[in-house]
Design an enzyme around this catalytic site. Structure first.
Site, PDB file in Angstrom:
ATOM      1  N   HIS A 192      -6.101 -33.647  17.045  1.00 44.94           N
ATOM      2  CA  HIS A 192      -5.085 -34.557  17.572  1.00 44.94           C
ATOM      3  C   HIS A 192      -3.906 -33.794  18.158  1.00 44.94           C
ATOM      4  CE1 HIS A 192      -7.260 -37.919  15.767  1.00 44.94           C
ATOM      5  NE2 HIS A 192      -7.518 -37.056  14.790  1.00 44.94           N
ATOM      6  N   GLU A 235      -5.193  -6.723  14.391  1.00 46.36           N
ATOM      7  CA  GLU A 235      -4.654  -5.410  14.018  1.00 46.36           C
ATOM      8  C   GLU A 235      -5.774  -4.364  14.033  1.00 46.36           C
ATOM      9  OE1 GLU A 235      -0.965  -4.664  11.288  1.00 46.36           O
ATOM     10  OE2 GLU A 235      -2.721  -4.368  10.029  1.00 46.36           O
ATOM     11  N   LYS A 254       9.068  -0.623  14.389  1.00 49.13           N
ATOM     12  CA  LYS A 254       9.740  -0.278  13.120  1.00 49.13           C
ATOM     13  C   LYS A 254      10.748   0.838  13.359  1.00 49.13           C
ATOM     14  CE  LYS A 254       5.666  -1.097  10.178  1.00 49.13           C
ATOM     15  NZ  LYS A 254       4.644  -0.487   9.342  1.00 49.13           N
ATOM     16  N   GLY A 287      -4.856  -1.704   4.507  1.00 46.13           N
ATOM     17  CA  GLY A 287      -4.042  -2.852   4.092  1.00 46.13           C
ATOM     18  C   GLY A 287      -4.729  -4.185   4.334  1.00 46.13           C
ATOM     19  N   ARG A 288      -5.259  -4.387   5.549  1.00 45.76           N
ATOM     20  CA  ARG A 288      -5.872  -5.688   5.873  1.00 45.76           C
ATOM     21  C   ARG A 288      -7.265  -5.835   5.282  1.00 45.76           C
ATOM     22  NH1 ARG A 288      -4.858  -2.492   9.970  1.00 45.76           N
ATOM     23  NH2 ARG A 288      -6.514  -1.586  11.241  1.00 45.76           N
ATOM     24  N   GLU A 336      10.615  -4.697   4.360  1.00 49.80           N
ATOM     25  CA  GLU A 336      10.692  -6.112   3.972  1.00 49.80           C
ATOM     26  C   GLU A 336      10.362  -6.264   2.483  1.00 49.80           C
ATOM     27  OE1 GLU A 336       9.045  -4.897   6.590  1.00 49.80           O
ATOM     28  OE2 GLU A 336       9.014  -6.306   8.272  1.00 49.80           O
ATOM     29  N   LYS A 366       0.838  -1.204   0.000  1.00 50.43           N
ATOM     30  CA  LYS A 366       0.000   0.000   0.000  1.00 50.43           C
ATOM     31  C   LYS A 366       0.872   1.252   0.000  1.00 50.43           C
ATOM     32  CE  LYS A 366      -3.577   2.520   2.366  1.00 50.43           C
ATOM     33  NZ  LYS A 366      -4.552   2.653   3.423  1.00 50.43           N
TER      34      LYS A 366
END
Ligand code: F6P
Length: 514
Positions: free
Chosen positions: A377, A346, A487, A260-261, A207, A201
Site C-alpha cells: 500500500h 558493505e 570517520k 562485524g556483519r 558511537e 568488535k
C-alpha cells in the site's frame, strides 16, 4: 581462482544469450517451477528425525537453462569451488587485511581447531547467560545492548523475531549516537535491574563507546553502587575492553577473523541468548549449519545460495538493475531488510577486484525493502508500473506466528503469492494508465515456520549468497575500507584541524562545530 580471461569469456557467453520473457520460459518448460525450486532442511529439534525447512522458488526469475549453464561456466572460471573450500578451510579470503573469514566455524562449519575454539567460546557464553538468568549479577530484568552496524543489526533482528511471545530478559538494542536512542531505552528500563552489554568488535567505535559511557553514568546517577559490575563486553579486542574497565570474567571474546556483519553467531549474539535462552540460540546455529552443509555440498545450479547469486548478477550485470527489493511477509522479519542492507552492501559494494583492478561491471545492487502487506500500500505501485526493473525477494512463513483468527495468516500469504504472480503475469489494458507490463521477476522463500532455526538459515543463506556473488565478481566481500574516510573527517571536524571545502566550512559554522 580462474583467470580474468576465463571469466571474461564466460561473461561474453552470458551477454550473447537470447532474452526470453518469464511467460516464454514457463511455456517452454512446464516443469520449470520444480526444476528451479530448492529445499534446505534441518531437524525440528536437535537429534529429531522430523525435519523443518525452507523452500526457495527461483522459477519467476529470467534464468534460462542456457543462462544457468553459462553461469555455471562463470563459477568454474572464477574458481568458485576452490574459493568455497578456502572459506571453510580457514584460508586467507580477506586478502586486503590478510585474514580468514571464520563465521562458518561459529556454527560448526570450519576446520577442527576453529570449530573447537568457537564451541569453547559458545560454552563460555552459555555459562554466563545461565549464571545471569540464575541471578549471579543480581536480579536482571532488562539489558541495554549497545553496538552499531554488525554489532547491533543481527541482535536487533533476532530479538525482534524470536521474542514476540516471551523474552527471558527485556533487551533494548541501542546503536545511534543520537542521545534520543539511548534515552528511549532508559525510559523502558529500571536501572536497578538493568545489565549493559557493550558489543563492539574493535571496542573503539565512537558511537558505541560514547553510548556505553552514558549508560554507565545513568546507572550511577540512579543509585547503582557498582555500575561497572553490570557491564558485559562482547568483542574481538578483549584487551581494549579491560583497558576500558570491564572485568575479564565478563568479557566474551570472539575471533578477529569473524567480520562485524558476519558476527551474530559469535558472542555478539549474547543479548539474543539472554533474551531467548541458549537452546533457541543453538537452534539458530543449527539452521545456519544446515545451509552451510548444503552450500558446501551442492554443485552448480543445485546450490541455492549460488543460484541466488546467479540471479543477482543476471539482473545487475545483464539487465542493468540497480536495486533489489526484499519484502518479508512476516512481522517477525521486519528488520531483515536492514540486516541484509549491511550484509550485502558493505560486503559487495566495491569497485575493485581482489587484485586491485577496476571491476568489469556493476557490483552489489542497492538492497531495500520492507514488510508485506504494508509495502503493497506504499511502494508496490513502482514495482508494478514504474520504469525500473526491480527483482524482488518475498519471504514468508507457512505457519502463522499469531494466535488470532487464521484469516490473518491466510490473507497475508495470499497477498504474498499474489504479488509474485501479478508482477510476472501483468495485465494488458486499452487504457495505458491501467496496463501492467508484467514480466517482472521475483524469488519466493517459504519457511515452514519462522522460528530460530529458520532465522539462522535465512541469515546463513544470505551470507553465502553474498560470498558466492563476490567470488563470481572477483571481489573481496570481507573488507569495508569505504567506511573509514568519513570517520577520519569527522575527527578532523572535532579537532578543527584540516582543510575543509567552503560548503562544509559554512555548515560547520552554522552547526556550531569546529
Ligand atoms: O563502520 C563500519 C563498521 O566497521 C562495521 O563494519 C561494523 O559492523 C561496525 O562499524 C561496528 O564496528 P565495531 O563492532 O568494531 O564497533
Amino acid at each position: 581462482m580462474g583467470t580474468i580471461g576465463d571469466t571474461a569469456a564466460a561473461w561474453a557467453g552470458l551477454r550473447g544469450l537470447p532474452q526470453a520473457s518469464l511467460a516464454e520460459l514457463f511455456a517452454a518448460d512446464p516443469g520449470r517451477h520444480e526444476a528451479l525450486t530448492r529445499r534446505i532442511a534441518w531437524p525440528v529439534q536437535p537429534g529429531s528425525s522430523a525435519e523443518a525447512g525452507m523452500r526457495i522458488d527461483f522459477s519467476k526469475t529470467h534464468l534460462s537453462d542456457a543462462a544457468l549453464t553459462a553461469f555455471e561456466a562463470l563459477a568454474e572460471a572464477a574458481g568458485f569451488g576452490a574459493a568455497r573450500e578456502n572459506l571453510f578451510g580457514g584460508g586467507i579470503v580477506n586478502v586486503t587485511e590478510g585474514r580468514a573469514a571464520t563465521h562458518g566455524a561459529l556454527r560448526g562449519s570450519g576446520t577442527g581447531p576453529q570449530v573447537e575454539e568457537a564451541e569453547a567460546l559458545l560454552a563460555r557464553m552459555g555459562m554466563l547467560v545461565e549464571a545471569i538468568h540464575e541471578g549471579a549479577l543480581g536480579e536482571i530484568r532488562h539489558c541495554i545492548a549497545i553496538g552499531i552496524g554488525g554489532s547491533a543489526l543481527g541482535p536487533a533482528l533476532a530479538i525482534d523475531a524470536l521474542t514476540r511471545d516471551l523474552a527471558l530478559v527485556d533487551v533494548h538494542v541501542v546503536s545511534n549516537i543520537d542521545g534520543l536512542a539511548l534515552e528511549q531505552a532508559f525510559r523502558g528500563c529500571d536501572p536497578e535491574t538493568t545489565l549493559i552489554a557493550v558489543a563492539s568488535k574493535t571496542f573503539t567505535t565512537i558511537e558505541t563507546m560514547t553510548n556505553a559511557a552514558s549508560a554507565l553514568k545513568w546507572l550511577a546517577d540512579n543509585g547503582v553502587e557498582d555500575p561497572g559490575g553490570r557491564v558485559v563486553a562482547l568483542t574481538a579486542a578483549p584487551g581494549k575492553a579491560v583497558e576500558w574497565g570491564v572485568d575479564e570474567t565478563r568479557i566474551l571474546p570472539f575471533p578477529e577473523s569473524v567480520g562485524g556483519r558476519y558476527s551474530l553467531f559469535s558472542s555478539i549474539g549474547f543479548p539474543v541468548a539472554l533474551a531467548t535462552g541458549m537452546d533457541e540460540f543453538r537452534q539458530m546455529l543449527a539452521g545456519a549449519k544446515a545451509v552451510d552443509d548444503h552450500f558446501r555440498e551442492a554443485e552448480g545450479r543445485a546450490n541455492a545460495p549460488l543460484l541466488a547469486a546467479f540471479a543477482d548478477l543476471y539482473y545487475t550485470r545483464l539487465r542493468g538493475c540497480q536495486t533489489r527489493a526484499v519484502f518479508a511477509y512476516d512481522e517477525r522479519l521486519a528488520l531483515l531488510p536492514d540486516y541484509l542492507q549491511q550484509l550485502e552492501m558493505e560486503s559487495n559494494g566495491k569497485s575493485v577486484t581482489v587484485d586491485g583492478a577496476p571491476v568489469d561491471g556493476a557490483t552489489a545492487a542497492i538492497t531495500w525493502g520492507g514488510v508485506g502487506t504494508d509495502a503493497q500500500h506504499a511502494v508496490f505501485q513502482l514495482l508494478h508500473q514504474g520504469t525500473h526493473l526491480i527483482p524482488v525477494d518475498f519471504i514468508a512463513s507457512i505457519a502463522p506466528g499469531d494466535d488470532l483468527d487464521p484469516a490473518h495468516h491466510r490473507i497475508l500469504l495470499m497477498n504474498c503469492l499474489a504479488q509474485g504472480a501479478a508482477l510476472m503475469a501483468g495485465k494488458p489494458s486499452d487504457d495505458p494508465a491501467r496496463a501492467y507490463a508484467g514480466d517482472r521477476p521475483s524469488t519466493t522463500f517459504l519457511v515452514d515456520d519462522c522460528d530460530a532455526a529458520a532465522l539462522g538459515a535465512l541469515i546463513a543463506f544470505h551470507e553465502q549468497r553474498t560470498f558466492a556473488g563476490a567470488v563470481l565478481m572477483g571481489i573481496n566481500p570481507f573488507d569495508q575500507f569505504g567506511v573509514e574516510l568519513g570517520k577520519a573527517i569527522a575527527k578532523q571536524i572535532e579537532s578543527g584541524e584540516g582543510e575543509f571545502d567552503p560548503s562544509t566550512k559554512a555548515l560547520m559554522a552554522a552547526a556550531g562545530l569546529g
